[in-house]
Scaffold this active site. Structure first.
Site, PDB file in Angstrom:
ATOM      1  N   ASP A  45       0.855  -1.194   0.000  1.00 44.51           N
ATOM      2  CA  ASP A  45       0.000   0.000   0.000  1.00 44.51           C
ATOM      3  C   ASP A  45       0.886   1.237   0.000  1.00 44.51           C
ATOM      4  O   ASP A  45       1.587   1.517   0.972  1.00 44.51           O
ATOM      5  CB  ASP A  45      -0.897   0.002   1.245  1.00 44.51           C
ATOM      6  CG  ASP A  45      -1.874   1.173   1.239  1.00 44.51           C
ATOM      7  OD1 ASP A  45      -2.996   0.999   0.746  1.00 44.51           O
ATOM      8  OD2 ASP A  45      -1.492   2.271   1.712  1.00 44.51           O
ATOM      9  N   TYR A  50       3.233   9.836  -0.792  1.00 40.83           N
ATOM     10  CA  TYR A  50       4.291   9.278   0.068  1.00 40.83           C
ATOM     11  C   TYR A  50       5.680   9.483  -0.544  1.00 40.83           C
ATOM     12  O   TYR A  50       6.692   9.342   0.141  1.00 40.83           O
ATOM     13  CB  TYR A  50       4.090   7.783   0.339  1.00 40.83           C
ATOM     14  CG  TYR A  50       2.797   7.389   1.035  1.00 40.83           C
ATOM     15  CD1 TYR A  50       1.953   8.344   1.602  1.00 40.83           C
ATOM     16  CD2 TYR A  50       2.411   6.061   1.121  1.00 40.83           C
ATOM     17  CE1 TYR A  50       0.766   7.974   2.220  1.00 40.83           C
ATOM     18  CE2 TYR A  50       1.223   5.685   1.748  1.00 40.83           C
ATOM     19  CZ  TYR A  50       0.407   6.645   2.288  1.00 40.83           C
ATOM     20  OH  TYR A  50      -0.770   6.266   2.895  1.00 40.83           O
ATOM     21  N   LYS A  75      -2.630   5.882  -4.606  1.00 38.91           N
ATOM     22  CA  LYS A  75      -3.747   6.798  -4.325  1.00 38.91           C
ATOM     23  C   LYS A  75      -3.563   8.140  -5.037  1.00 38.91           C
ATOM     24  O   LYS A  75      -2.437   8.624  -5.198  1.00 38.91           O
ATOM     25  CB  LYS A  75      -3.845   7.049  -2.806  1.00 38.91           C
ATOM     26  CG  LYS A  75      -3.774   5.770  -1.969  1.00 38.91           C
ATOM     27  CD  LYS A  75      -3.961   5.990  -0.486  1.00 38.91           C
ATOM     28  CE  LYS A  75      -3.638   4.720   0.284  1.00 38.91           C
ATOM     29  NZ  LYS A  75      -2.251   4.620   0.748  1.00 38.91           N
ATOM     30  N   HIS A 108      -7.657   9.613  -2.241  1.00 39.44           N
ATOM     31  CA  HIS A 108      -6.971   9.566  -0.942  1.00 39.44           C
ATOM     32  C   HIS A 108      -7.784  10.206   0.189  1.00 39.44           C
ATOM     33  O   HIS A 108      -7.828   9.683   1.299  1.00 39.44           O
ATOM     34  CB  HIS A 108      -5.600  10.247  -1.087  1.00 39.44           C
ATOM     35  CG  HIS A 108      -4.585   9.795  -0.089  1.00 39.44           C
ATOM     36  ND1 HIS A 108      -3.241   9.677  -0.392  1.00 39.44           N
ATOM     37  CD2 HIS A 108      -4.688   9.437   1.209  1.00 39.44           C
ATOM     38  CE1 HIS A 108      -2.585   9.267   0.681  1.00 39.44           C
ATOM     39  NE2 HIS A 108      -3.432   9.118   1.668  1.00 39.44           N
TER      40      HIS A 108
HETATM   41  P1  NAD Z   1       0.615   1.864  12.020  1.00 38.78           P
HETATM   42  O1  NAD Z   1      -0.511   1.792  12.981  1.00 38.78           O
HETATM   43  O2  NAD Z   1       0.896   0.730  11.104  1.00 38.78           O
HETATM   44  O3  NAD Z   1       1.850   2.227  12.919  1.00 38.78           O
HETATM   45  C1  NAD Z   1       3.148   2.227  12.433  1.00 38.78           C
HETATM   46  C2  NAD Z   1       4.076   2.339  13.624  1.00 38.78           C
HETATM   47  O4  NAD Z   1       3.926   1.170  14.436  1.00 38.78           O
HETATM   48  C3  NAD Z   1       5.500   2.398  13.139  1.00 38.78           C
HETATM   49  O5  NAD Z   1       6.045   3.615  13.578  1.00 38.78           O
HETATM   50  C4  NAD Z   1       6.192   1.240  13.778  1.00 38.78           C
HETATM   51  O6  NAD Z   1       7.313   1.674  14.484  1.00 38.78           O
HETATM   52  C5  NAD Z   1       5.208   0.669  14.759  1.00 38.78           C
HETATM   53  N1  NAD Z   1       5.184  -0.800  14.655  1.00 38.78           N
HETATM   54  C6  NAD Z   1       4.975  -1.534  13.539  1.00 38.78           C
HETATM   55  N2  NAD Z   1       5.038  -2.839  13.821  1.00 38.78           N
HETATM   56  C7  NAD Z   1       5.278  -2.937  15.150  1.00 38.78           C
HETATM   57  C8  NAD Z   1       5.451  -4.031  16.024  1.00 38.78           C
HETATM   58  N3  NAD Z   1       5.376  -5.281  15.591  1.00 38.78           N
HETATM   59  N4  NAD Z   1       5.682  -3.758  17.334  1.00 38.78           N
HETATM   60  C9  NAD Z   1       5.755  -2.504  17.779  1.00 38.78           C
HETATM   61  N5  NAD Z   1       5.595  -1.422  16.998  1.00 38.78           N
HETATM   62  C10 NAD Z   1       5.362  -1.636  15.683  1.00 38.78           C
HETATM   63  O7  NAD Z   1       0.425   3.224  11.193  1.00 38.78           O
HETATM   64  P2  NAD Z   1       0.588   3.693   9.699  1.00 38.78           P
HETATM   65  O8  NAD Z   1       1.912   3.364   9.143  1.00 38.78           O
HETATM   66  O9  NAD Z   1       0.196   5.111   9.682  1.00 38.78           O
HETATM   67  O10 NAD Z   1      -0.535   2.855   8.941  1.00 38.78           O
HETATM   68  C11 NAD Z   1      -0.254   1.724   8.124  1.00 38.78           C
HETATM   69  C12 NAD Z   1      -0.397   2.058   6.670  1.00 38.78           C
HETATM   70  O11 NAD Z   1      -1.691   2.638   6.425  1.00 38.78           O
HETATM   71  C13 NAD Z   1       0.549   3.147   6.170  1.00 38.78           C
HETATM   72  O12 NAD Z   1       1.863   2.693   6.003  1.00 38.78           O
HETATM   73  C14 NAD Z   1      -0.131   3.552   4.891  1.00 38.78           C
HETATM   74  O13 NAD Z   1       0.103   2.587   3.878  1.00 38.78           O
HETATM   75  C15 NAD Z   1      -1.587   3.522   5.317  1.00 38.78           C
HETATM   76  N6  NAD Z   1      -2.088   4.863   5.724  1.00 38.78           N
HETATM   77  C16 NAD Z   1      -3.065   5.432   4.967  1.00 38.78           C
HETATM   78  C17 NAD Z   1      -3.567   6.679   5.285  1.00 38.78           C
HETATM   79  C18 NAD Z   1      -4.649   7.265   4.451  1.00 38.78           C
HETATM   80  O14 NAD Z   1      -4.982   8.456   4.633  1.00 38.78           O
HETATM   81  N7  NAD Z   1      -5.244   6.531   3.552  1.00 38.78           N
HETATM   82  C19 NAD Z   1      -3.079   7.378   6.405  1.00 38.78           C
HETATM   83  C20 NAD Z   1      -2.083   6.777   7.170  1.00 38.78           C
HETATM   84  C21 NAD Z   1      -1.606   5.518   6.827  1.00 38.78           C
END
Ligand code: NAD
Length: 278
Positions: A45, A50, A75, A108
């Site tokens: 994704d 990004y 997106k 998006h």
């Molecule tokens: P997330 O909830 O996946 O959190 C990521 C954080 O969690 C990272 O900083 C990482 O250090 C930590 N983490 C990951 N695995 C872990 C583990 N096993 N143990 C402890 N900590 C851990 O948040 P995100 O990255 O914002 O969301 C995931 C994906 O969603 C993004 O990468 C993106 O592709 C998507 N996204 C979309 C939008 C949108 O507006 N459509 C907005 C934000 C994110």
């Protein structure tokens, strides 16, 4: 490790768990995505905004994995909803990704103050019909935005990708999606680390009971809810940990205890309100 697939309303399948690359630095993306693909992730994704689609494309090209075994989402950014801009934007994304089509293309954000998300959605319908995107969907759409695009175009999105984690469950959007055959993709599935989710007794207790990490319990909660998830990490050990959630079954009581973590007043949101992004 086999990751189960869910069927989209377009008839295509989507791996229920993938790898999201928001905030993965452009110069580290090819390495990180390459590691994820080597571990068995097949769903990536990304988004134009990004700034790392080229790294995703480089990792895909280097992997040698057949195109039909991959599921790639990108997106359309907010300032490209009108006129020819959506068509230009998807072609730029495809060029950066080195792909002829994406599996899923999303609007998006609805950017409601600009009042042009219906126009953007019409552009995505044309892209789907032209074969540039196998499936099309939206992101950060609330029920009123979803109802409007369906009413004005007759086309229901395949997914709505929304902020969703235990403290912010958006139950009204989820209920609408279930009734209308739309899959929910949960962004920020771990709350982006912005609140102390991992020490919540409901999560920590289940982790201890099952011999799993707290992150695995939260991801498993999403999987049992039927959400699509793509947690972000740049560390190979966490990428491995995050996909190892398919030999675990949370009990109804454990699920209910995590369900109860949403305060119900919207205060658990960690990202922007969709009406405020324009
Ligand atoms: P997330 O909830 O996946 O959190 C990521 C954080 O969690 C990272 O900083 C990482 O250090 C930590 N983490 C990951 N695995 C872990 C583990 N096993 N143990 C402890 N900590 C851990 O948040 P995100 O990255 O914002 O969301 C995931 C994906 O969603 C993004 O990468 C993106 O592709 C998507 N996204 C979309 C939008 C949108 O507006 N459509 C907005 C934000 C994110």
């Amino acid at each position: 490790m086999t990751i189960p697939a869910l069927r989209l309303n377009s008839g295509h399948d989507i791996p229920q768990l993938g790898y999201g690359v928001f905030k993965v630095p452009a110069d580290d993306t090819a390495r990180a995505v390459g590691e994820a693909l080597a571990l068995g992730y097949r769903h990536i994704d990304t988004a134009a905004v990004y700034g790392n689609e080229e790294g995703v494309g480089a990792a895909i090209a280097a992997s040698g994995i057949p195109r039909d075994e991959l599921f790639v989402t990108t997106k359309l950014w907010n300032d490209r909803h009108e006129g020819d801009e959506p068509q230009k934007a998807i072609r730029e994304s495809l060029a950066k990704l080195g792909l002829e089509y994406v599996d899923l293309y999303l609007v998006h954000w609805p950017t409601p103050a600009n009042d042009n998300y219906v126009e953007a959605w019409q552009a995505l319908i044309a892209m789907r019909d032209a074969g540039l995107a196998r499936s099309i969907g939206v992101s950060n759409f609330l029920v009123r935005h979803l109802e409007r695009i369906v009413a004005e175009t007759g086309v229901t999105p395949a997914v709505d990708q929304i902020e969703l984690h235990p403290a912010h469950q958006q139950r009204d959007v989820v209920a609408w999606a279930r009734e209308n055959g739309v899959l929910i993709e949960a962004w920020g599935p771990l709350g982006q680390g912005k609140y102390d989710l991992f020490s919540e007794p409901a999560v920590a207790g289940a982790a201890a009971a099952h011999g799993k990490s707290v992150a695995q319990v939260v991801l498993r909660w999403h999987i049992q809810k039927g959400n699509v998830v793509f947690p972000k990490s740049v560390r190979a050990e966490r990428l491995r940990e995050n996909m190892d959630v398919f030999d675990l079954q949370l009990t109804d009581a454990e699920m209910a205890a995590i369900d109860a973590l949403d305060p119900g007043d919207g205060s658990g949101r960690v990202g922007a309100h969709p009406d405020d992004v324009n």
